[in-house]
Design a protein around this motif. Structure first.
Motif, mmCIF file in Angstrom:
data_model
loop_
_atom_site.group_PDB
_atom_site.id
_atom_site.type_symbol
_atom_site.label_atom_id
_atom_site.label_comp_id
_atom_site.label_asym_id
_atom_site.label_seq_id
_atom_site.Cartn_x
_atom_site.Cartn_y
_atom_site.Cartn_z
ATOM 1 N N LEU A 33 0.825 -1.208 0.000
ATOM 2 C CA LEU A 33 0.000 0.000 0.000
ATOM 3 C C LEU A 33 0.861 1.260 0.000
ATOM 4 O O LEU A 33 0.479 2.280 -0.583
ATOM 5 N N VAL A 34 2.024 1.196 0.648
ATOM 6 C CA VAL A 34 2.960 2.329 0.587
ATOM 7 C C VAL A 34 3.417 2.547 -0.850
ATOM 8 O O VAL A 34 3.512 3.695 -1.331
ATOM 9 N N LEU A 35 3.682 1.464 -1.573
ATOM 10 C CA LEU A 35 4.049 1.567 -2.985
ATOM 11 C C LEU A 35 2.903 2.158 -3.801
ATOM 12 O O LEU A 35 3.124 2.995 -4.697
ATOM 13 N N ALA A 36 1.663 1.732 -3.491
ATOM 14 C CA ALA A 36 0.496 2.306 -4.169
ATOM 15 C C ALA A 36 0.390 3.803 -3.884
ATOM 16 O O ALA A 36 0.004 4.591 -4.767
ATOM 17 N N GLN A 37 0.740 4.210 -2.666
ATOM 18 C CA GLN A 37 0.755 5.631 -2.318
ATOM 19 C C GLN A 37 1.743 6.392 -3.195
ATOM 20 O O GLN A 37 1.455 7.503 -3.661
ATOM 21 N N CYS A 38 2.908 5.793 -3.446
ATOM 22 C CA CYS A 38 3.907 6.420 -4.320
ATOM 23 C C CYS A 38 3.361 6.591 -5.738
ATOM 24 O O CYS A 38 3.608 7.613 -6.391
ATOM 25 N N VAL A 39 2.611 5.589 -6.204
ATOM 26 C CA VAL A 39 2.004 5.683 -7.540
ATOM 27 C C VAL A 39 1.021 6.838 -7.602
ATOM 28 O O VAL A 39 0.988 7.596 -8.587
ATOM 29 N N TYR A 40 0.221 7.019 -6.554
ATOM 30 C CA TYR A 40 -0.738 8.122 -6.516
ATOM 31 C C TYR A 40 -0.037 9.475 -6.470
ATOM 32 O O TYR A 40 -0.501 10.445 -7.079
ATOM 33 N N VAL A 41 1.063 9.563 -5.740
ATOM 34 C CA VAL A 41 1.827 10.818 -5.707
ATOM 35 C C VAL A 41 2.352 11.155 -7.111
ATOM 36 O O VAL A 41 2.247 12.304 -7.571
ATOM 37 N N PHE A 42 2.875 10.147 -7.809
ATOM 38 C CA PHE A 42 3.367 10.361 -9.175
ATOM 39 C C PHE A 42 2.229 10.784 -10.097
ATOM 40 O O PHE A 42 2.366 11.731 -10.885
ATOM 41 N N HIS A 43 1.086 10.094 -9.984
ATOM 42 C CA HIS A 43 -0.078 10.435 -10.817
ATOM 43 C C HIS A 43 -0.557 11.859 -10.546
ATOM 44 O O HIS A 43 -0.900 12.594 -11.485
ATOM 45 N N PHE A 44 -0.564 12.259 -9.283
ATOM 46 C CA PHE A 44 -1.002 13.606 -8.916
ATOM 47 C C PHE A 44 -0.141 14.654 -9.616
ATOM 48 O O PHE A 44 -0.661 15.621 -10.204
ATOM 49 N N TRP A 45 1.178 14.486 -9.563
ATOM 50 C CA TRP A 45 2.063 15.486 -10.146
ATOM 51 C C TRP A 45 2.018 15.486 -11.668
ATOM 52 O O TRP A 45 2.156 16.535 -12.303
ATOM 53 N N VAL A 46 1.794 14.324 -12.268
ATOM 54 C CA VAL A 46 1.641 14.272 -13.734
ATOM 55 C C VAL A 46 0.416 15.070 -14.161
ATOM 56 O O VAL A 46 0.480 15.886 -15.108
ATOM 57 N N GLU A 47 -0.713 14.864 -13.466
ATOM 58 C CA GLU A 47 -1.940 15.582 -13.805
ATOM 59 C C GLU A 47 -1.793 17.078 -13.546
ATOM 60 O O GLU A 47 -2.258 17.908 -14.340
ATOM 61 N N LEU A 48 -1.144 17.440 -12.445
ATOM 62 C CA LEU A 48 -0.981 18.856 -12.117
ATOM 63 C C LEU A 48 -0.072 19.552 -13.129
ATOM 64 O O LEU A 48 -0.372 20.676 -13.580
ATOM 65 N N ILE A 49 1.018 18.901 -13.508
ATOM 66 C CA ILE A 49 1.936 19.487 -14.491
ATOM 67 C C ILE A 49 1.247 19.637 -15.846
ATOM 68 O O ILE A 49 1.405 20.652 -16.542
ATOM 69 N N ASP A 50 0.435 18.636 -16.229
ATOM 70 C CA ASP A 50 -0.293 18.733 -17.500
ATOM 71 C C ASP A 50 -1.342 19.840 -17.454
ATOM 72 O O ASP A 50 -1.587 20.508 -18.470
ATOM 73 N N LEU A 51 -1.975 20.043 -16.294
ATOM 74 C CA LEU A 51 -2.950 21.117 -16.165
ATOM 75 C C LEU A 51 -2.275 22.477 -16.345
ATOM 76 O O LEU A 51 -2.783 23.342 -17.083
ATOM 77 N N VAL A 52 -1.136 22.665 -15.685
ATOM 78 C CA VAL A 52 -0.398 23.923 -15.840
ATOM 79 C C VAL A 52 0.072 24.091 -17.280
ATOM 80 O O VAL A 52 -0.020 25.182 -17.862
ATOM 81 N N GLY A 53 0.559 22.990 -17.881
ATOM 82 C CA GLY A 53 0.998 23.049 -19.282
ATOM 83 C C GLY A 53 -0.134 23.398 -20.231
ATOM 84 O O GLY A 53 0.051 24.161 -21.182
ATOM 85 N N ALA A 54 -1.345 22.852 -19.985
ATOM 86 C CA ALA A 54 -2.492 23.156 -20.841
ATOM 87 C C ALA A 54 -2.882 24.621 -20.736
ATOM 88 O O ALA A 54 -3.265 25.251 -21.733
ATOM 89 N N ILE A 55 -2.788 25.183 -19.534
ATOM 90 C CA ILE A 55 -3.158 26.585 -19.342
ATOM 91 C C ILE A 55 -2.191 27.525 -20.055
ATOM 92 O O ILE A 55 -2.593 28.540 -20.633
ATOM 93 N N ILE A 56 -0.899 27.165 -20.053
ATOM 94 C CA ILE A 56 0.090 28.043 -20.702
ATOM 95 C C ILE A 56 0.223 27.755 -22.195
ATOM 96 O O ILE A 56 1.007 28.413 -22.889
ATOM 97 N N GLY A 57 -0.540 26.752 -22.719
ATOM 98 C CA GLY A 57 -0.604 26.562 -24.157
ATOM 99 C C GLY A 57 0.142 25.376 -24.721
ATOM 100 O O GLY A 57 0.261 25.259 -25.942
ATOM 101 N N ASP A 58 0.648 24.487 -23.888
ATOM 102 C CA ASP A 58 1.335 23.299 -24.398
ATOM 103 C C ASP A 58 0.312 22.356 -25.039
ATOM 104 O O ASP A 58 -0.654 21.942 -24.399
#
Length: 205
Positions: A33-58
């Motif tokens: 479950l700790v490993l699953a937590q790491c996967v969720y942390v990675f997924h969170f940052w991927v989605e957040l970075i893509d959201l910021v990228g979409a707003i700035i026009g990527d």
């Protein structure tokens, strides 16, 4: 006094000691479950970075964001909108709530079923951990599940025009079922606590 303690230790049979030690078999599960937590942390940052990228026009980030906010049966929007941003943010909140659920299962489950953590007096000790048991853990988990279900239901109603009536009714029914289940668990725990309290009071008399 020391003789009595030694006698009590000798009364524990080898089978009982083996069965008691078997609780450590749950340790790999909590580590998983700790490993699953790491996967969720990675997924969170991927989605957040893509959201910021979409707003700035990527363009690649925009394509990914529009894909994840588009329902399977509906048409994908052509540009980032306030509704799309809200849906992505709700998805991030959903990830955080699931991560909180994982933390409760990992820490609470380990403390309850495997071994004491001895965190008494630690400044970062969770408030709920001081009185955690199987019943409290079930109530905490059911409350967390209701929160996660609420986020999913809110995401559906924000984009309600893309779903049919059956889907909306089904998700609402599932959410109500979670609510009723949590209420039933809390009521059952209350009855058990009252029964235990009455039994202690009768024994004192």
């Amino acid at each position: 006094m020391e003789i009595n303690q030694k006698t009590d230790k000798k009364r524990i049979s080898a089978i009982a000691r083996f069965l008691f030690l078997s609780r450590w078999l749950q340790l790999p599960l909590y580590l998983g479950l700790v490993l699953a937590q790491c996967v969720y942390v990675f997924h969170f940052w991927v989605e957040l970075i893509d959201l910021v990228g979409a707003i700035i026009g990527d363009k690649e980030s925009l394509r990914h964001i529009l894909h994840i906010v588009s329902p399977e049966e509906g048409e994908a929007p052509m540009k980032i909108t306030e509704t799309a941003i809200m849906l992505v943010v709700l998805g991030l909140i959903d990830v955080v709530m699931i991560s909180n659920l994982l933390i409760m299962v990992i820490i609470g489950g380990y403390e309850t079923f495997v071994s004491r953590m001895n965190l008494e007096g630690h400044p970062d000790q969770p408030e709920w951990l001081s009185h955690v048991n199987a019943a409290v853990l079930k109530i905490k988990l059911s409350t967390a599940i209701i929160g996660i279900s609420s986020i999913h239901l809110l995401k559906t109603f924000i984009n309600a025009t893309a779903y049919d009536e059956k889907t909306l009714l089904a998700q609402t029914g599932i959410h109500i079922t979670f609510l009723l289940s949590a209420m039933a668990i809390a009521y059952t725990d209350r009855l058990m606590s009252m029964t235990l309290h009455n039994s202690i009071a009768e024994s004192d008399e």
